[in-house]
Motif scaffolding. Structure first.
Motif, PDB file in Angstrom:
ATOM      1  N   ALA A  99     -28.068 -21.840  -5.326  1.00 24.96           N
ATOM      2  CA  ALA A  99     -28.776 -23.071  -5.699  1.00 24.96           C
ATOM      3  C   ALA A  99     -29.759 -23.477  -4.609  1.00 24.96           C
ATOM      4  O   ALA A  99     -30.884 -23.906  -4.889  1.00 24.96           O
ATOM      5  CB  ALA A  99     -27.769 -24.188  -5.954  1.00 24.96           C
ATOM      6  N   PHE A 100     -29.349 -23.334  -3.341  1.00 22.92           N
ATOM      7  CA  PHE A 100     -30.233 -23.689  -2.232  1.00 22.92           C
ATOM      8  C   PHE A 100     -31.439 -22.765  -2.182  1.00 22.92           C
ATOM      9  O   PHE A 100     -32.566 -23.212  -1.930  1.00 22.92           O
ATOM     10  CB  PHE A 100     -29.466 -23.627  -0.911  1.00 22.92           C
ATOM     11  CG  PHE A 100     -30.286 -24.017   0.286  1.00 22.92           C
ATOM     12  CD1 PHE A 100     -30.723 -25.317   0.451  1.00 22.92           C
ATOM     13  CD2 PHE A 100     -30.617 -23.073   1.251  1.00 22.92           C
ATOM     14  CE1 PHE A 100     -31.495 -25.684   1.550  1.00 22.92           C
ATOM     15  CE2 PHE A 100     -31.375 -23.427   2.353  1.00 22.92           C
ATOM     16  CZ  PHE A 100     -31.812 -24.741   2.501  1.00 22.92           C
ATOM     17  N   LEU A 160     -17.535 -22.330  -4.127  1.00 22.93           N
ATOM     18  CA  LEU A 160     -18.601 -23.325  -4.048  1.00 22.93           C
ATOM     19  C   LEU A 160     -19.670 -22.904  -3.046  1.00 22.93           C
ATOM     20  O   LEU A 160     -20.862 -23.162  -3.247  1.00 22.93           O
ATOM     21  CB  LEU A 160     -18.022 -24.685  -3.658  1.00 22.93           C
ATOM     22  CG  LEU A 160     -17.150 -25.371  -4.720  1.00 22.93           C
ATOM     23  CD1 LEU A 160     -16.651 -26.715  -4.210  1.00 22.93           C
ATOM     24  CD2 LEU A 160     -17.914 -25.550  -6.028  1.00 22.93           C
ATOM     25  N   ALA A 161     -19.250 -22.263  -1.957  1.00 22.27           N
ATOM     26  CA  ALA A 161     -20.220 -21.777  -0.971  1.00 22.27           C
ATOM     27  C   ALA A 161     -21.134 -20.729  -1.586  1.00 22.27           C
ATOM     28  O   ALA A 161     -22.351 -20.727  -1.345  1.00 22.27           O
ATOM     29  CB  ALA A 161     -19.487 -21.198   0.241  1.00 22.27           C
ATOM     30  N   THR A 210     -17.092 -14.537   0.224  1.00 24.82           N
ATOM     31  CA  THR A 210     -17.982 -14.816  -0.907  1.00 24.82           C
ATOM     32  C   THR A 210     -18.552 -13.536  -1.503  1.00 24.82           C
ATOM     33  O   THR A 210     -19.230 -13.583  -2.524  1.00 24.82           O
ATOM     34  CB  THR A 210     -19.150 -15.712  -0.469  1.00 24.82           C
ATOM     35  OG1 THR A 210     -19.850 -15.067   0.614  1.00 24.82           O
ATOM     36  CG2 THR A 210     -18.659 -17.072  -0.005  1.00 24.82           C
ATOM     37  N   PHE A 215     -21.882 -20.363  -4.858  1.00 23.39           N
ATOM     38  CA  PHE A 215     -22.763 -20.995  -5.846  1.00 23.39           C
ATOM     39  C   PHE A 215     -23.860 -21.812  -5.174  1.00 23.39           C
ATOM     40  O   PHE A 215     -25.017 -21.787  -5.584  1.00 23.39           O
ATOM     41  CB  PHE A 215     -21.950 -21.896  -6.781  1.00 23.39           C
ATOM     42  CG  PHE A 215     -20.884 -21.175  -7.558  1.00 23.39           C
ATOM     43  CD1 PHE A 215     -21.038 -19.838  -7.903  1.00 23.39           C
ATOM     44  CD2 PHE A 215     -19.726 -21.819  -7.953  1.00 23.39           C
ATOM     45  CE1 PHE A 215     -20.059 -19.162  -8.616  1.00 23.39           C
ATOM     46  CE2 PHE A 215     -18.735 -21.155  -8.663  1.00 23.39           C
ATOM     47  CZ  PHE A 215     -18.903 -19.820  -8.995  1.00 23.39           C
ATOM     48  N   SER A 216     -23.500 -22.545  -4.118  1.00 21.69           N
ATOM     49  CA  SER A 216     -24.468 -23.420  -3.456  1.00 21.69           C
ATOM     50  C   SER A 216     -25.536 -22.628  -2.728  1.00 21.69           C
ATOM     51  O   SER A 216     -26.678 -23.087  -2.613  1.00 21.69           O
ATOM     52  CB  SER A 216     -23.755 -24.362  -2.484  1.00 21.69           C
ATOM     53  OG  SER A 216     -23.090 -23.634  -1.466  1.00 21.69           O
ATOM     54  N   SER A 217     -25.202 -21.435  -2.232  1.00 20.04           N
ATOM     55  CA  SER A 217     -26.213 -20.621  -1.544  1.00 20.04           C
ATOM     56  C   SER A 217     -27.307 -20.197  -2.518  1.00 20.04           C
ATOM     57  O   SER A 217     -28.492 -20.196  -2.171  1.00 20.04           O
ATOM     58  CB  SER A 217     -25.562 -19.394  -0.901  1.00 20.04           C
ATOM     59  OG  SER A 217     -24.992 -18.552  -1.877  1.00 20.04           O
TER      60      SER A 217
END
Length: 265
Positions: free
Chosen positions: A215-216, A208-209, A174, A211-213
């Protein structure tokens, strides 16, 4: 003699305050050492926070910790934007073998699909990851300690399509560094899969990992940190304010933030 005994009993008897002069209610509340409401009633605070001093310490911890986290989160936006710019600049850069494309997901946010022939050219590189690390540039601490960085991977694949090189590396990490064991395992898996589904799925997963990190982190800084700071602020400085149970709406709709000074301690 009897009146003196009655006065002494009144002054010394526990719980008896018949001779105590009571100040006005407002002054009593302002001078109180502990708030009348239990701070544990506020959802964002743990049960260990039982006094307004505890709540103030908890507020400082979350406020300054959240500010540091906000700085980290905000720095991610220009970094991500710069990465998108670099990807889109690579869209028409370098030569491509053309032909059939792999069909990467639009969620990867790549400027175009990737040629299977371009991917195969990168995966057919005979250099091991160990040699890529050894011979390539080492621009950071991790690369100096045996990690494969993007610059080394790029240098080992000169003559390949630049966007494809970036995509293959992104399917392994990532960021811009990856453990040599993980990199070698992934490259072996990608090259042994003629359909390139392993590569395609890995690229989507890492994107996705990433982007989600972000967002989280934003979720933590928004509802969680914000709510906890508000609860700690209320419990530490205005615990008797009637709007504490319905914040943040009560700050605007009623009783309103303008009434808080009346309850400040």
């Amino acid at each position: 003699m009897r009146p003196l005994l009655l006065i002494a009993f009144a002054l010394l008897a526990p719980g008896y305050d018949g001779f105590t002069v009571r100040p006005a209610n407002q002054l009593t509340r302002l001078a109180a050492q502990t708030p009348s409401n239990s701070v544990t009633k506020l959802n964002g605070l743990p049960e260990s926070v039982t006094t307004f001093e505890d709540a103030r310490g908890y507020f400082y911890l979350w406020f300054f910790g959240g500010s540091g986290g906000a700085g980290v989160a905000l720095r991610q936006f220009p970094l991500q934007f710069e990465k998108f710019q670099q990807l889109y600049a690579m869209a028409n850069e370098g030569q491509t073998e053309g032909g059939e494309t792999v069909g990467i997901s639009p969620l990867c946010l790549y400027p175009r699909d990737l040629s299977k022939a371009d991917i195969a050219k990168v995966l057919n590189n005979k250099l091991s990851v160990e040699l890529m690390v050894e011979k390539g540039p080492k621009p950071n601490y991790l690369s100096e300690n045996g990690y494969l960085c993007f610059q080394s991977f790029e240098a080992a694949n000169k003559g390949c399509n630049p966007l494809t090189i970036r995509a293959v590396f992104d399917a392994m990490s990532t960021g811009d560094n990856v453990s040599p064991d993980v990199a070698q395992e992934n490259l072996d898996a990608f090259s042994s899969d003629a359909s390139l589904n392993a590569f395609k799925n890995a690229l989507l997963k890492t994107k996705l990992a990433g982007f989600s990190s972000i967002a989280f982190l934003l979720f933590l800084l928004g509802p969680i940190v914000g709510s906890t700071c508000l609860d700690a602020l209320a419990a530490g400085w205005f615990p008797d304010w009637p709007g504490t149970d319905s914040m943040p709406l009560s700050l605007l709709l009623g009783p309103g933030v303008w009434t808080i000074p009346q309850y400040w301690i």
